[in-house]
Scaffold this motif. Structure first.
Motif, short mmCIF file in Angstrom:
data_model
loop_
_atom_site.label_atom_id
_atom_site.label_comp_id
_atom_site.label_asym_id
_atom_site.label_seq_id
_atom_site.Cartn_x
_atom_site.Cartn_y
_atom_site.Cartn_z
N GLU A 163 3.23 10.96 -0.79
CA GLU A 163 1.93 10.49 -0.30
C GLU A 163 1.95 8.97 -0.18
O GLU A 163 2.44 8.27 -1.07
CB GLU A 163 0.82 10.90 -1.27
N TRP A 164 1.42 8.47 0.95
CA TRP A 164 1.34 7.03 1.14
C TRP A 164 0.14 6.49 0.37
O TRP A 164 -1.00 6.92 0.58
CB TRP A 164 1.20 6.69 2.62
N VAL A 165 0.39 5.54 -0.53
CA VAL A 165 -0.67 4.94 -1.35
C VAL A 165 -0.54 3.43 -1.25
O VAL A 165 0.54 2.90 -0.96
CB VAL A 165 -0.57 5.39 -2.82
N PRO A 166 -1.63 2.68 -1.52
CA PRO A 166 -1.54 1.22 -1.46
C PRO A 166 -0.48 0.68 -2.41
O PRO A 166 -0.44 1.04 -3.58
CB PRO A 166 -2.95 0.77 -1.86
N THR A 167 0.36 -0.21 -1.89
CA THR A 167 1.40 -0.84 -2.70
C THR A 167 0.81 -1.81 -3.70
O THR A 167 1.32 -1.97 -4.81
CB THR A 167 2.39 -1.59 -1.79
N PHE A 168 -0.29 -2.46 -3.33
CA PHE A 168 -0.88 -3.52 -4.15
C PHE A 168 -2.23 -3.00 -4.65
O PHE A 168 -3.27 -3.15 -3.99
CB PHE A 168 -1.01 -4.79 -3.32
N PRO A 169 -2.24 -2.38 -5.83
CA PRO A 169 -3.41 -1.60 -6.25
C PRO A 169 -4.66 -2.42 -6.55
O PRO A 169 -5.77 -1.87 -6.53
CB PRO A 169 -2.91 -0.89 -7.53
N ASN A 170 -4.49 -3.69 -6.83
CA ASN A 170 -5.64 -4.53 -7.19
C ASN A 170 -6.09 -5.46 -6.06
O ASN A 170 -6.97 -6.29 -6.26
CB ASN A 170 -5.30 -5.36 -8.43
N ALA A 171 -5.49 -5.30 -4.89
CA ALA A 171 -5.73 -6.25 -3.80
C ALA A 171 -6.83 -5.79 -2.86
O ALA A 171 -7.00 -4.59 -2.61
CB ALA A 171 -4.45 -6.48 -3.00
N GLU A 172 -7.53 -6.77 -2.32
CA GLU A 172 -8.39 -6.57 -1.16
C GLU A 172 -7.53 -6.83 0.08
O GLU A 172 -6.85 -7.85 0.16
CB GLU A 172 -9.57 -7.54 -1.19
N TYR A 173 -7.52 -5.88 1.01
CA TYR A 173 -6.74 -6.00 2.24
C TYR A 173 -7.67 -6.50 3.35
O TYR A 173 -8.64 -5.82 3.70
CB TYR A 173 -6.15 -4.65 2.64
N LEU A 174 -7.37 -7.67 3.89
CA LEU A 174 -8.17 -8.25 4.96
C LEU A 174 -7.56 -7.86 6.30
O LEU A 174 -6.44 -8.27 6.62
CB LEU A 174 -8.23 -9.77 4.81
N VAL A 175 -8.31 -7.07 7.08
CA VAL A 175 -7.82 -6.49 8.32
C VAL A 175 -8.74 -6.91 9.46
O VAL A 175 -9.97 -6.75 9.36
CB VAL A 175 -7.78 -4.95 8.22
N PRO A 176 -8.21 -7.44 10.57
CA PRO A 176 -9.07 -7.81 11.70
C PRO A 176 -9.78 -6.57 12.26
O PRO A 176 -9.13 -5.56 12.58
CB PRO A 176 -8.10 -8.39 12.73
N ALA A 177 -11.10 -6.66 12.38
CA ALA A 177 -11.87 -5.50 12.82
C ALA A 177 -11.46 -5.05 14.22
O ALA A 177 -11.42 -3.84 14.50
CB ALA A 177 -13.37 -5.84 12.80
N ALA A 178 -11.14 -5.99 15.10
CA ALA A 178 -10.78 -5.62 16.47
C ALA A 178 -9.48 -4.81 16.51
O ALA A 178 -9.35 -3.87 17.30
CB ALA A 178 -10.65 -6.87 17.34
N ASP A 179 -8.53 -5.15 15.65
CA ASP A 179 -7.29 -4.38 15.60
C ASP A 179 -7.52 -3.02 14.94
O ASP A 179 -6.93 -2.02 15.34
CB ASP A 179 -6.21 -5.15 14.82
N ASP A 180 -8.37 -3.00 13.93
CA ASP A 180 -8.65 -1.72 13.27
C ASP A 180 -9.28 -0.74 14.25
O ASP A 180 -8.95 0.45 14.25
CB ASP A 180 -9.57 -1.94 12.07
N PHE A 181 -10.15 -1.24 15.10
CA PHE A 181 -10.76 -0.39 16.12
C PHE A 181 -9.72 0.05 17.15
O PHE A 181 -9.60 1.23 17.48
CB PHE A 181 -11.90 -1.13 16.82
#
Length: 307
Positions: free
Chosen positions: A138-156
């Motif tokens: 199962e793919w799980v977050p590598t960095f368990p305590n991190a906030e991941y900042l993702v550009p909204a336009a790319d996420d869409f």
């Protein structure tokens, strides 16, 4: 350069650590930057070779690397490389890679649980791979305590709402489902648009063109300035000829506009330009020169980080 160790510099109150996943010839030079003619490479061979161009094979030399910023008491990881064991049949350099990336981070003093913020400058496969890792299938977050900042336009664009990049490449769906969706499910993603301040030293800013949500990260601390430009630049020839987009840009014209704007400010404010894929020193100070820009000097690092 020794890719088994990290390199370090200090800008103001921010420690910058460079962690290289891979470096070498990547593909035909004029295939990577189609608009840059043979004369641009040949006329600048003295400083392009061997770190950015291999003349014998006419190949662009590139690096896969991440940057760790220790700022304001927190650890910020900028882009997460390709990742291990990924099925990327259309990307030979990225297909089923096995690298000791987490080991390299740890040898630089960074454990996954120490990372507070992950910045994805955009959502291409070589910038989000270590967002997650495989745990018991199962793919799980590598960095368990991190906030991941993702550009909204790319996420869409790359997410299910826009059909995984309009369904043009199966790889886009794989990348999102393996490296982005699991972080969403874990509640660790923050989408942002326009600009986002991380702390008093670091600010994200939209720079679209390479992808709809491509971003740069600005560092301003004390008298020092830097801009981490992601994939606005794939090769130093784009500093000389900023109108030339890479073959990977979804909107070449938009990327050229963003690139010139970022380089103009970098030249005027003496920001160190830090691209995602430059080999050699990996970063440079630029100046205005004719219709484009020139190099003042390459980045200077302190002692290599070995912990």
């Amino acid at each position: 350069m020794n890719t088994e160790s990290a390199q370090r510099m200090v800008l103001g109150d921010v420690e910058v650590i460079r962690v290289v996943e891979w470096q070498g010839p990547f593909g035909p030079a004029r295939g990577i930057v189609p608009g840059a003619g043979a004369e641009v490479w040949k006329d600048n061979e003295e400083w392009l070779a061997p770190d950015h161009w291999a003349p014998d094979s006419d190949s662009a030399v590139m690096a896969l690397q991440s940057w760790v910023l220790r700022s304001g008491g927190r650890t910020v990881l900028v882009d997460t490389g390709v990742g291990d064991g990924r099925e990327r049949p259309d990307s030979p350099h990225f297909h089923r890679r096995q690298d000791d990336f987490l080991g390299r981070l740890e040898r630089a003093g960074i454990r996954p649980e120490d990372v507070d913020v992950v910045v994805n400058t955009h959502l291409h496969t070589d910038h989000v791979g270590w967002n997650t890792r495989d745990v018991a299938g199962e793919w799980v977050p590598t960095f368990p305590n991190a906030e991941y900042l993702v550009p909204a336009a790319d996420d869409f664009h790359y997410g299910p709402r826009n059909g995984y990049g309009n369904g043009l490449q199966e790889e886009d769906r794989l990348v999102y489902e393996e490296s982005v969706a699991p972080v969403h499910r874990a509640g660790q993603v923050r989408l942002w648009d326009g600009a986002h301040r991380i702390d008093g030293n670091l600010t994200l800013e939209a720079a679209p063109g390479h992808t709809p949500g491509s971003a740069v990260l600005r560092l301003a601390s004390g008298g020092d300035r830097a801009v981490f430009v992601g994939d606005l630049l794939h090769s130093p020839v784009q500093i000389l000829e900023p109108a030339c987009a890479s073959c990977f840009c979804l909107d070449p014209g938009g990327a050229a506009v963003s690139r010139r704007r970022i380089l103009e400010r970098a030249a005027d404010e003496r920001e160190l330009v830090v691209p995602a894929h430059f080999g050699g020193a990996g970063a440079a100070e630029v100046r205005r020169e004719g219709k484009g820009f020139g190099l003042v000097r390459w980045a200077a690092y302190g002692t290599e980080v070995r912990r």
